[in-house]
Design an enzyme around this catalytic site. Structure first.
Site: not given
Ligand SMILES: NC(=O)c1ccc[n+]([C@@H]2O[C@H](COP(=O)([O-])OP(=O)(O)OC[C@H]3O[C@@H](n4cnc5c(N)ncnc54)[C@H](O)[C@@H]3O)[C@@H](O)[C@H]2O)c1
Length: 267
Positions: A19-20, A22, A47, A78-79, A173-174, A208
């Site tokens: 799970v990435t 996390a 993460d 770093d993904v 982002y879109a 979040t």
């Molecule tokens: N929260 C929302 O409203 C929402 C809505 C639509 C989509 N999403 C998507 O859901 C996913 C999770 O979102 P969230 O709300 O938990 O966000 P979050 O910011 O709480 O978590 C995202 C995680 O990704 C990690 N990350 C960032 N860059 C990285 C990299 N290069 N390599 C590895 N890890 C990296 C961050 O350190 C963070 O822990 C994301 O892809 C986000 O775009 C979220």
């Protein structure tokens, strides 16, 4: 009498889900790790914030019942960086059971309007969200194929991919999230012959810290106005959907996009 459910594609008992994303304390990734642990998976919490995932893995390991066969591993990755992914998978190969599932949640937002979207910002947003999903898919799917176990890939787009921009993120982002939809369909088509499914979820506004801080009640109320369920979602509600898509019951679901958005964007 025992009720038995026939599984079309049973998984091995000892199996790992990676799970990435996390690392974030209030993020969706951590909820998913907990959900998958409860479903019997060994889990890798990955993460870019390696310290956070290591601490989280230690916390979960301490919570596992004595004698549990499941394992939790926290890794920094770093993904968007191939060398970093190679190093993370070297540890996973050495320390964890067969990889059977991958959940790509790592992502970054981009609140920039078209004219603020510099080539550098564009590249980073595409690199983390889209390229990161591809590179992780390549690494995990290779292992699923080599193990002959089939598998599950769940990617994360956003309803922003459909709406073109919204609450906290705009064009860059879109575009990246729409790329993930195409990438998921390609993955489903190419990997299906190996018993691997690939699906993409499209969350709406979820409570979040992705915006860089906790959402205020005012902000949440504003976001809720055009959501039929009249509220933002919670990370657990996204984790529930992912738990289904990663599980044995979703064996004939592939290539699909599923929204988890309280009905905000119906398609
Ligand atoms: N929260 C929302 O409203 C929402 C809505 C639509 C989509 N999403 C998507 O859901 C996913 C999770 O979102 P969230 O709300 O938990 O966000 P979050 O910011 O709480 O978590 C995202 C995680 O990704 C990690 N990350 C960032 N860059 C990285 C990299 N290069 N390599 C590895 N890890 C990296 C961050 O350190 C963070 O822990 C994301 O892809 C986000 O775009 C979220």
């Amino acid at each position: 009498m025992t009720l038995e459910i026939r599984r079309i594609q049973p998984f091995p008992d000892a199996r790992t889900a990676v799970v990435t994303g996390a690392g974030a304390e209030r993020g969706i990734g951590r909820r998913v790790v907990r959900t998958l642990l409860a479903q019997g998976w060994s889990v890798v919490a990955a993460d870019i914030d390696g310290e956070a995932t290591e601490a989280f893995a230690a916390e979960l390991t301490a919570e596992l019942p004595e004698g549990a066969v499941q394992k939790v591993l926290g890794v920094g990755v770093d993904v968007s960086d191939q060398a970093s992914i190679d190093a993370a998978f070297a540890r996973i190969d050495a320390e964890m059971p067969q990889v059977v599932a991958l959940v790509n949640l790592a992502g970054i937002p981009s609140p920039h309007s078209i004219f603020e979207l510099t080539p550098e910002i564009w590249d980073r947003v595409m690199d983390v969200n889209a390229k990161g999903t591809l590179l992780m898919t390549q690494a995990a799917a290779r292992r699923m194929i080599d193990g002959g176990v089939g598998g599950r890939i769940v990617n994360t787009a956003s309803i922003t991919a459909l709406d073109g921009g919204g609450t906290f993120s705009k064009t860059g982002y879109a575009a990246a999230k729409a790329a993930i939809q195409g990438l998921t369909r390609g993955s489903a088509r190419e990997l299906g012959q190996h018993g691997i499914t690939a699906n993409v979820i499209l969350p709406g506004p979820i409570d979040t810290d992705i915006m860089g801080g906790t959402l205020t009640e005012d902000r949440k109320a504003g976001m809720s106005a055009d959501i039929p369920l009249q509220r933002v979602g919670q990370p657990e509600e996204v984790a529930g959907l992912i738990g289904f898509l990663v599980g044995e019951d979703s064996s004939f679901v592939s290539g699909t996009s599923i929204s988890v958005d309280g009905g905000k964007h119906m398609h």
